[in-house]
Motif scaffolding. Structure first.
Motif, PDB file in Angstrom:
ATOM      1  N   ARG A 140       2.473   7.439   2.972  1.00 47.78           N
ATOM      2  CA  ARG A 140       2.971   6.722   1.431  1.00 47.78           C
ATOM      3  C   ARG A 140       3.924   5.426   2.529  1.00 47.78           C
ATOM      4  N   ASN A 141       3.855   3.963   1.979  1.00 52.17           N
ATOM      5  CA  ASN A 141       4.495   3.337   2.838  1.00 52.17           C
ATOM      6  C   ASN A 141       4.769   2.598   4.014  1.00 52.17           C
TER       7      ASN A 141
ATOM      8  N   ARG B  99       5.922   0.098   6.005  1.00 49.49           N
ATOM      9  CA  ARG B  99       6.870  -1.118   6.958  1.00 49.49           C
ATOM     10  C   ARG B  99       7.046   0.079   8.361  1.00 49.49           C
TER      11      ARG B  99
ATOM     12  N   GLN C 136      -0.442   1.917  -3.516  1.00 41.76           N
ATOM     13  CA  GLN C 136      -0.863   2.233  -2.345  1.00 41.76           C
ATOM     14  C   GLN C 136      -1.897   1.939  -2.182  1.00 41.76           C
TER      15      GLN C 136
ATOM     16  N   ILE D 195      -1.303  -1.183  -0.158  1.00 43.28           N
ATOM     17  CA  ILE D 195      -0.406  -1.027   1.141  1.00 43.28           C
ATOM     18  C   ILE D 195      -1.226   0.190   1.833  1.00 43.28           C
TER      19      ILE D 195
ATOM     20  N   GLY E 189       9.038   4.018  -5.723  1.00 39.00           N
ATOM     21  CA  GLY E 189      10.327   3.690  -4.646  1.00 39.00           C
ATOM     22  C   GLY E 189      11.646   3.612  -5.314  1.00 39.00           C
TER      23      GLY E 189
END
Lengths: 426, 154
Positions: free
Chosen positions: A88-89, A92, A316, A319, B103
């Motif tokens: 996830r993510n 970054r 996602q 992303i 988030g």
């Protein structure tokens, strides 16, 4: 008189010696003893620094092939970065690993046409330099043919099973699309005439970024650089003989914003392995087409947007696309720079530019990458203001459906962007 | 279905969806030993729970938006020996790392903050503290002597 001159008793000969060299140039006398430097074999920090320095000098002085083999010689545990990842993510984290700043939207060169409706407006067509209305209509018909071939005419005896759809149906579709578009646009873009189109190439890159303290073992407490390796295999890529022009000057990247992640990479989750360190663009070093033009990636079933929606993580999807673009393009441009002899201690003197299109058969996303720096290790990144840049677009549909042998809702903006990407040349 | 004395039936195609009401499982939120990213929460979960069990548990019972769960089993050491030289086993436990969705972030709170509050005016504690301080002051030597004892001198 002798007493009035105030000269010493013994007449100094050096009085004349000093006068001898006053009006001549300062003569460079060779030093009588060798320079005083730290030892090379002592068990001390300065000796270690000198060893590292000697190794760096040796690598800088070597020709490119030897340089690559010297950089990738020693095998150690390294983080294997997968461009298509379930984490996830991930974007970054990948931005931090590769020192990339993300800029939403494409550069001004590629105007994002919305292209609604079937009939193309004349204003859109004339915006692509080098492609007039007839050629665009021809390309449009070509794309329609490719879509129909795969989705209407093709009858496979075995229906694709679970998690096979993308590989069985969309991979050949993308391959056909790329081939046909590349050969058609080559009529208008002479760069593509001497280009090389690869299918399923291996693209690898190995680099070091950051350092960590070794927690356990006989080297406990010492600093160790963190190593990364990307092994990527895009659906297809185009390699050219000349470097694409830069999108913006290197100095413009000084103010870009790169997210910094202070946590260790294994928390992402990212796993370490030890195997051969490879740096490869898709072809070996002597190949003349050593610069990259465009890569085409296919989104596999596991990361398809329908499945992400079913797992209740729709955000996602974008992303995933971004992290795929960052990792793949950094790997490709870094390998291109390595083939030209640039590495961590010899930073790039001109930016390396490549493009990528990531699609799952229906939705297309376009990315442009500019590599401004490859000096990412701790010593070389200390005063390095340059950052790498990634421009990315939102994903857009190419067509709505195929009904009764007709393609419904063909998006001209996407075709225009594809053509503009392929028309890019110095 | 209650949780008492049932073993999970093996799922075969066509079986109804396994549902558990009133689970007998209890999660423990723990402070991570190593620094975790801000969206990760660490739990100690019963050994029988799987990743999907943890995700459903948190989503359905506590309405926590869960992204993904990763689990591992921590082996409890069997090395320590007691006074009879018998090996003493520390129990094994399962750890779940839960990444939050939408988030959200979570930091483990400080459960034992330092208490430096001055005692209230006119209370017993304040008078006792003052008395103790006066006593200590009386025991100290004259500061003008510079640490020299009173054994010598007048």
């Amino acid at each position: 008189m002798a007493t009035r001159c105030k000269l010493p008793l013994l007449f100094p000969k050096s009085l004349f010696k000093n006068q001898r060299f006053v009006h001549t140039e300062a003569a460079v006398t060779p030093p009588a003893y060798p320079p005083v430097v730290a030892s090379l074999t002592a068990k001390s920090k300065s000796a270690r620094l000198r060893q590292i320095d000697e190794q760096v000098q040796k690598i800088c002085a070597a020709p490119v092939e030897e340089k690559l083999s010297l950089i990738t010689r020693i095998q150690r545990k390294k983080f294997v970065v997968y461009p298509q990842t379930f984490a996830r993510n991930a974007d970054r984290w990948y931005q931090h690993f590769t020192k990339t700043a993300y800029i939403p939207g494409l550069p001004e060169k590629f105007s994002l046409g919305t292209g609604e409706g079937n009939s193309p407006s004349p204003a859109d067509q004339t915006e692509i330099p080098g492609i007039d209305g007839d050629a665009f209509a021809e390309i449009r018909a070509l794309v329609t043919r490719v879509i129909l071939q795969q989705h209407w005419h093709m009858h496979k005896k075995r229906r694709p099973g679970v998690y096979n759809h993308q590989q069985q149906v969309m991979a050949p579709f993308l391959k056909n699309l790329v081939t046909e578009l590349a050969y058609t646009v080559a009529k208008h873009n002479p760069l593509l005439l001497s280009s090389s189109l690869d299918f399923g190439p291996q693209v690898n890159f190995y680099w070091r970024r950051g350092q960590r303290i070794i927690p356990k073992g006989h080297r406990k407490g010492r600093l160790e650089p963190v190593r990364f390796q990307i092994d990527d295999s895009p659906n297809s890529q185009i390699r050219v003989t000349q470097q694409l022009p830069q999108f913006c000057p290197m100095e413009a990247s000084y103010t870009a914003d790169v997210p910094v992640v202070l946590h260790a990479p294994n928390l992402m989750p990212l796993f370490r392995r030890q195997y051969d360190n490879n740096i490869f663009t898709g072809a070996k070093l002597p190949d003349p087409a050593c610069y990259g033009h465009t890569q085409f990636h296919l989104v596999p079933d596991r990361y398809h947007r329908d499945r992400m929606v079913k797992l209740q993580c729709p955000e996602q999807v974008e992303i995933f696309l971004r992290s795929n673009a960052i990792a793949s393009l950094f790997c490709w441009t870094g390998a291109q720079a390595a083939y030209q002899g640039f590495w961590s201690y010899e930073d790039v003197c001109r930016p390396f530019v490549s493009q990528a299109v990531i699609t799952d058969g229906h939705f297309f996303s376009f990315f442009c990458y500019q590599l401004n720096t490859v000096a990412l290790s701790v010593e070389t990144d200390a005063n390095n203001p340059r950052k790498n840049l990634l421009w990315g677009s939102q994903s857009q549909r190419l067509f709505q459906t195929v009904q009764d042998g007709e393609v419904v809702g063909l998006n001209d903006g996407v075709i225009k962007l594809l053509v503009q990407f392929l028309m890019n040349r110095p | 279905m209650t949780m008492k004395n049932i073993f999970f039936p093996i799922y075969q195609l066509g079986n109804p969806q396994l549902r558990i009401f009133r689970p007998n499982w209890f999660l423990t939120l723990v402070r991570p030993g190593k620094e975790q990213p801000p969206d990760t929460v660490q739990f100690r979960v019963p050994m029988e729970m799987t990743k999907y069990d943890v995700k459903n548990y948190l989503e359905k019972i506590y309405n926590v938006p869960v992204g993904v769960v990763r689990t591992r089993i921590q082996f409890g050491s069997n090395k320590k020996r007691n006074h009879l030289n018998q090996k003493v086993k520390k129990p094994d436990y399962k750890v779940a790392y839960v990444q939050l969705a939408q988030g959200q972030t979570f930091t483990f709170p400080d459960l034992f903050p330092d208490k430096t509050q001055a005692p209230t005016e006119g209370s017993m504690e304040e008078m006792q503290n003052k008395f103790m301080e006066d006593e200590k002051q009386r025991q100290k030597l004259d500061p003008r002597r510079g640490g020299v004892t009173e054994w010598f001198g007048l």
